[in-house]
Design a protein around this motif. Structure first.
Motif, PDB file in Angstrom:
ATOM      1  N   ALA A   1      13.321 -12.161  38.207  1.00 57.15           N
ATOM      2  CA  ALA A   1      13.094 -13.575  38.518  1.00 57.15           C
ATOM      3  C   ALA A   1      13.398 -14.459  37.312  1.00 57.15           C
ATOM      4  O   ALA A   1      13.625 -15.656  37.449  1.00 57.15           O
ATOM      5  CB  ALA A   1      11.653 -13.754  38.968  1.00 57.15           C
ATOM      6  N   GLY A   2      13.416 -13.858  36.126  1.00 57.77           N
ATOM      7  CA  GLY A   2      13.668 -14.621  34.905  1.00 57.77           C
ATOM      8  C   GLY A   2      12.853 -14.063  33.763  1.00 57.77           C
ATOM      9  O   GLY A   2      11.983 -13.203  33.964  1.00 57.77           O
ATOM     10  N   THR A   3      13.155 -14.520  32.564  1.00 59.09           N
ATOM     11  CA  THR A   3      12.409 -14.051  31.397  1.00 59.09           C
ATOM     12  C   THR A   3      11.567 -15.196  30.855  1.00 59.09           C
ATOM     13  O   THR A   3      12.059 -16.311  30.675  1.00 59.09           O
ATOM     14  CB  THR A   3      13.373 -13.560  30.303  1.00 59.09           C
ATOM     15  OG1 THR A   3      14.137 -12.476  30.840  1.00 59.09           O
ATOM     16  CG2 THR A   3      12.623 -13.085  29.065  1.00 59.09           C
ATOM     17  N   ILE A   4      10.310 -14.908  30.604  1.00 61.08           N
ATOM     18  CA  ILE A   4       9.411 -15.934  30.082  1.00 61.08           C
ATOM     19  C   ILE A   4       8.662 -15.413  28.864  1.00 61.08           C
ATOM     20  O   ILE A   4       8.186 -14.271  28.873  1.00 61.08           O
ATOM     21  CB  ILE A   4       8.427 -16.423  31.173  1.00 61.08           C
ATOM     22  CG1 ILE A   4       7.458 -17.473  30.602  1.00 61.08           C
ATOM     23  CG2 ILE A   4       7.659 -15.291  31.830  1.00 61.08           C
ATOM     24  CD1 ILE A   4       6.681 -18.242  31.654  1.00 61.08           C
ATOM     25  N   VAL A   5       8.618 -16.206  27.811  1.00 65.52           N
ATOM     26  CA  VAL A   5       7.738 -15.865  26.684  1.00 65.52           C
ATOM     27  C   VAL A   5       6.490 -16.730  26.829  1.00 65.52           C
ATOM     28  O   VAL A   5       6.583 -17.938  27.062  1.00 65.52           O
ATOM     29  CB  VAL A   5       8.406 -16.078  25.305  1.00 65.52           C
ATOM     30  CG1 VAL A   5       9.558 -15.129  25.099  1.00 65.52           C
ATOM     31  CG2 VAL A   5       8.866 -17.500  25.103  1.00 65.52           C
ATOM     32  N   VAL A   6       5.328 -16.082  26.756  1.00 65.34           N
ATOM     33  CA  VAL A   6       4.067 -16.816  26.929  1.00 65.34           C
ATOM     34  C   VAL A   6       3.123 -16.519  25.769  1.00 65.34           C
ATOM     35  O   VAL A   6       3.181 -15.452  25.145  1.00 65.34           O
ATOM     36  CB  VAL A   6       3.346 -16.452  28.249  1.00 65.34           C
ATOM     37  CG1 VAL A   6       4.119 -16.949  29.451  1.00 65.34           C
ATOM     38  CG2 VAL A   6       3.090 -14.964  28.343  1.00 65.34           C
ATOM     39  N   GLY A   7       2.232 -17.458  25.500  1.00 66.16           N
ATOM     40  CA  GLY A   7       1.222 -17.266  24.472  1.00 66.16           C
ATOM     41  C   GLY A   7       0.287 -18.453  24.455  1.00 66.16           C
ATOM     42  O   GLY A   7       0.484 -19.422  25.203  1.00 66.16           O
ATOM     43  N   THR A   8      -0.742 -18.377  23.611  1.00 68.37           N
ATOM     44  CA  THR A   8      -1.597 -19.555  23.422  1.00 68.37           C
ATOM     45  C   THR A   8      -1.176 -20.254  22.140  1.00 68.37           C
ATOM     46  O   THR A   8      -0.661 -19.630  21.214  1.00 68.37           O
ATOM     47  CB  THR A   8      -3.098 -19.202  23.336  1.00 68.37           C
ATOM     48  OG1 THR A   8      -3.359 -18.495  22.113  1.00 68.37           O
ATOM     49  CG2 THR A   8      -3.543 -18.364  24.515  1.00 68.37           C
TER      50      THR A   8
ATOM     51  N   VAL B   1       8.175 -10.505  31.342  1.00 73.49           N
ATOM     52  CA  VAL B   1       7.211 -11.303  30.585  1.00 73.49           C
ATOM     53  C   VAL B   1       7.102 -10.777  29.155  1.00 73.49           C
ATOM     54  O   VAL B   1       6.851  -9.591  28.937  1.00 73.49           O
ATOM     55  CB  VAL B   1       5.813 -11.249  31.260  1.00 73.49           C
ATOM     56  CG1 VAL B   1       4.820 -12.091  30.466  1.00 73.49           C
ATOM     57  CG2 VAL B   1       5.896 -11.737  32.695  1.00 73.49           C
ATOM     58  N   VAL B   2       7.306 -11.660  28.193  1.00 74.30           N
ATOM     59  CA  VAL B   2       7.072 -11.309  26.795  1.00 74.30           C
ATOM     60  C   VAL B   2       5.785 -12.020  26.391  1.00 74.30           C
ATOM     61  O   VAL B   2       5.764 -13.227  26.158  1.00 74.30           O
ATOM     62  CB  VAL B   2       8.245 -11.764  25.901  1.00 74.30           C
ATOM     63  CG1 VAL B   2       7.994 -11.353  24.454  1.00 74.30           C
ATOM     64  CG2 VAL B   2       9.562 -11.186  26.413  1.00 74.30           C
ATOM     65  N   ASN B   3       4.695 -11.235  26.361  1.00 70.78           N
ATOM     66  CA  ASN B   3       3.388 -11.834  26.051  1.00 70.78           C
ATOM     67  C   ASN B   3       3.202 -11.828  24.533  1.00 70.78           C
ATOM     68  O   ASN B   3       2.960 -10.785  23.924  1.00 70.78           O
ATOM     69  CB  ASN B   3       2.292 -11.035  26.755  1.00 70.78           C
ATOM     70  CG  ASN B   3       0.931 -11.692  26.631  1.00 70.78           C
ATOM     71  OD1 ASN B   3       0.744 -12.617  25.825  1.00 70.78           O
ATOM     72  ND2 ASN B   3      -0.013 -11.241  27.425  1.00 70.78           N
ATOM     73  N   LEU B   4       3.279 -12.998  23.922  1.00 59.32           N
ATOM     74  CA  LEU B   4       3.194 -13.090  22.462  1.00 59.32           C
ATOM     75  C   LEU B   4       1.755 -13.014  21.972  1.00 59.32           C
ATOM     76  O   LEU B   4       1.514 -12.849  20.783  1.00 59.32           O
ATOM     77  CB  LEU B   4       3.819 -14.405  21.987  1.00 59.32           C
ATOM     78  CG  LEU B   4       5.283 -14.661  22.408  1.00 59.32           C
ATOM     79  CD1 LEU B   4       5.740 -16.038  21.924  1.00 59.32           C
ATOM     80  CD2 LEU B   4       6.189 -13.586  21.833  1.00 59.32           C
ATOM     81  N   GLY B   5       0.790 -13.191  22.887  1.00 59.48           N
ATOM     82  CA  GLY B   5      -0.610 -13.139  22.493  1.00 59.48           C
ATOM     83  C   GLY B   5      -1.141 -14.518  22.119  1.00 59.48           C
ATOM     84  O   GLY B   5      -0.619 -15.540  22.573  1.00 59.48           O
TER      85      GLY B   5
END
Lengths: 459, 221
Positions: free
Chosen positions: B89-96, B120-124
């Motif tokens: 569906a796509g690539t997403i980088v996520v984090g706070t 999903v690239v979860n950066l934390g």
């Protein structure tokens, strides 16, 4: 409060503890060990929806034993060093024995004694207002002046600011340091205007990381009126270096340490029964790790974003009763709910939460968490006064009476507990010049008070 | 074949990454298309986990482990998906945002997005603006997701967008925001592409910003 030397020794122990990744801690160690405790102490599926205020003291004692064993089995995890800090059972019990059972706060007419309580204790608990809800900087002085405007408000925590002289206070930057200094100045001005400059204070509200705390705490703390330092852990059964910055500051200045974190039902420790065990362990480990004076390990259901849904009320009552019956420690659990000012929902949900924890033996609470703390300027003095009156009135109730009141309260909000109305902001339901509530808001408060008085609550 | 999908669904439900990859491999060897393995096995397992979470039968650790197992399976299937002319569906980088250490909401969003087929690239937590941009470039991301539970950290959402404009890369990525104090108005004011209030809504948001030609911020609440 532990000495700086003891804290530094503990930091070394944290640094050199057994290696453990955060992922292993979250996915394996915490859930696995909690499951073992549930089985060993036969605690799974003990939640009784008919008694949101637990009536079974033998069960509470069993939960305490499970929480103590969890604490002595896994200890805590440090997210910075990715290590585990293990404590022996004897070490934990010694820390609990050493924890204060009484704290003297404030000076003169605002002097308060924060004293250890038990289940159905007739000594009134203390009320600290408010939580660190973000408000406009220019609102700080009138709002805080209003919040401490009645003597039933024992301690000030106060809202938070996210600008300094109108400039955004970026977290984890010198802007945050400036926010700490600014909040300390604004506090002093507001308390002076309210005629309560010597009241006990808990701080610091605008501290997203440790920077605002490091700048603001020394300005609020006085040797004759030690400030209560807020040191929030990053997550349940975890600690980090940022928190140690704050703890060291409090220890160095001879202040009072309030440390803890929220346990989440549905989170890493599983169902409400597992979360009770982890919450008890979180509470007692604050004393073992940091020599805390007050533990502030709250609870809520992550699915409903509330501490006032039925299962969370039960969990809070169980955890408070367990620790109150088995230790003399001082606890402060926050009532999380999402209704806002100028709604009856906030009054009934706070009543349910505060009666539950008050009758169960809690010594202190900090609130209200109006509109879930998520809506800017959504906090007013009126719900703080109401909450303080209710919390103190809980000292006159038996567990059975409290349960009846809470069951009644649930009929008022349970169906919408996960989507409560945010209500109105301070601007929209208060006169900022006279610090009086709008007629609409005052009428709601009067009606709910009368309703609860008719049901046996002395407010 | 339905037995394979059932076993794969169960492996995801159990959070057994090793078994999920092993079953996916046997599916590929047998000529099953990767997207069928994902939809009928992986997604089914995660959907059952989501239901169990809501019904208090599963909890955050199980949800996270299920997400990890799904990710391991997707990583294995990715090379075959190209051959199959399918795509994620796509690539997403996520984090706070910087200064924000709250991870539970972030992890729920990351898991929901993985369920929906995003890489999903979860950066934390506590991620700086520079780190967001570096990770988006490194992972050839389509979307950057930045959340904050506090307004003093939310300021970094605006800083991220400013920095992207300065570097001339604003049009390279969609930027979506979320978190307790984040409002639709803030989303529009800072020029983000979208906002969602809940983890489930975040999936719809990301799907739509990927596929729709939006003239203004997409708000889902």
């Amino acid at each position: 409060m532990a000495s700086v030397k003891k804290i530094v020794q503990m930091m070394e122990r944290v640094k050199d503890g057994p290696a453990c990744t955060t992922a292993d801690w979250d996915y394996k160690i915490v859930p696995g060990t909690v499951r073992e405790m549930l089985k060993k102490y036969d605690l799974a599926k003990t939640y009784n929806p008919e008694t949101p205020v637990n009536q079974d003291m033998e069960l509470a004692d069993r939960f305490f034993e499970a929480g103590l064993e969890l604490a002595a089995t896994i200890g805590l995890h440090c997210t910075d060093t990715e290590t585990q800090i293990i404590f022996s059972k004897e070490e934990i019990l010694e820390a609990l024995r050493d924890a204060p059972s009484e704290l003297v706060l404030g000076v003169g007419k605002d002097r308060r004694i924060l004293k250890s309580r038990g289940v159905e204790d007739k000594v009134e608990p203390l009320y600290c207002t408010s939580l660190s809800i973000q408000i406009d900087e220019e609102l700080y002085i009138p709002l805080v002046q209003g919040l401490v405007g009645r003597p039933n408000i024992d301690i000030l925590q106060g809202p938070s600011i996210d600008t300094v002289f109108g400039i955004p206070a970026f977290a984890d930057s010198p802007f945050e340091t400036a926010a700490g200094l600014r909040e300390a100045k604004l506090r002093a001005e507001a308390l002076w205007r309210a005629g309560r400059p010597d009241m006990p204070q808990m701080c610091l509200s605008s501290s997203t990381t440790h920077f605002a705390f490091l700048s603001g705490y020394p300005m609020i703390h006085r040797p004759e009126n030690p400030a209560i330092g807020i040191a929030l852990q990053p997550a349940e059964l975890k600690t980090n270096y940022s928190n140690f910055h704050k703890v060291l500051m409090v220890a160095g200045y001879g202040g009072i340490l309030r440390s803890g974190v929220t346990s989440m039902i549905g989170g890493y420790s599983g169902p409400q029964e597992g979360t009770v065990i982890a919450n008890i362990a979180s509470d007692i480990l604050q004393f073992a790790l940091l020599g805390a004076d007050i533990s502030n390990s709250s609870m809520y259901d992550v699915r409903k974003n509330s501490a006032c849904c039925r299962n969370a009320l039960w969990a809070m009552s169980m955890s408070v009763q367990a620790t109150s019956r088995n230790t003399h420690t001082i606890l402060d659990k926050i009532i999380n709910q999402s209704a806002g000012p100028c709604t009856k929902d906030i009054l009934y949900t706070n009543m349910a939460g505060l009666v539950t924890t008050g009758v169960s033996g809690m010594e202190l609470t900090t609130g209200p968490r109006s509109a879930g703390g998520a809506k800017r300027n959504h906090i007013t003095p009126l719900e703080a006064y109401f909450s303080a009156d209710v919390f103190k009135a809980s000292a006159k109730l038996s567990l059975e009476e409290a349960n009846e009141l809470v069951l009644y309260g649930l009929t008022k909000y349970e169906d919408t507990v996960d989507n409560q109305p945010a209500g109105k902001s301070f601007y929209d339901c208060y006169d900022i010049d006279t610090l009086q509530p709008s007629d609409e808001w005052k009428r709601m408060d009067d009606e709910v008070r009368e309703d609860l008085r008719n049901r046996g609550l002395s407010i | 074949m339905s037995e394979l999908f059932k076993d794969l669904s169960q492996a995801i439900y159990d959070g057994d990454a090793e078994k999920a990859v092993e079953l996916a491999k046997s599916g590929i060897d047998a000529g099953v298309k990767p997207n069928e393995l994902i939809d009928n096995g992986g997604v089914d397992g995660l959907e059952r986990l989501g239901t169990a979470f809501n019904e208090m039968e599963a909890f955050l650790p199980e949800l996270m482990l299920g997400g990890e197992a799904m990710k391991a399976m997707l990583d294995y299937l990715m090379p075959f998906m190209a051959k199959d002319d399918s795509s994620s569906a796509g690539t997403i980088v996520v984090g706070t945002a910087q200064g924000d250490l709250h991870d539970i909401g972030l992890n729920l969003v990351a898991t929901q997005l993985a369920v929906a087929g995003f890489k999903v690239v979860n950066l934390g937590t506590d991620i700086t603006v520079k780190e967001y941009i570096a990770e988006a470039k490194k992972n050839d991301a389509d979307i950057i997701g930045i959340s904050s539970l506090m307004t003093s950290s939310a300021y970094y959402q605006e800083e991220l967008l400013k920095r992207m404009i300065q570097e001339g890369i604003r049009d390279n990525y969609k930027v979506v925001v979320g978190g307790g104090p984040i409002t639709p108005q803030w989303t529009k004011d800072i020029g983000a592409d979208g906002y969602a209030r809940t983890a489930v809504q975040a999936v719809d948001l990301c799907k739509r910003v990927m596929t729709e030609d939006l003239s203004e911020a997409l708000i889902i609440e």
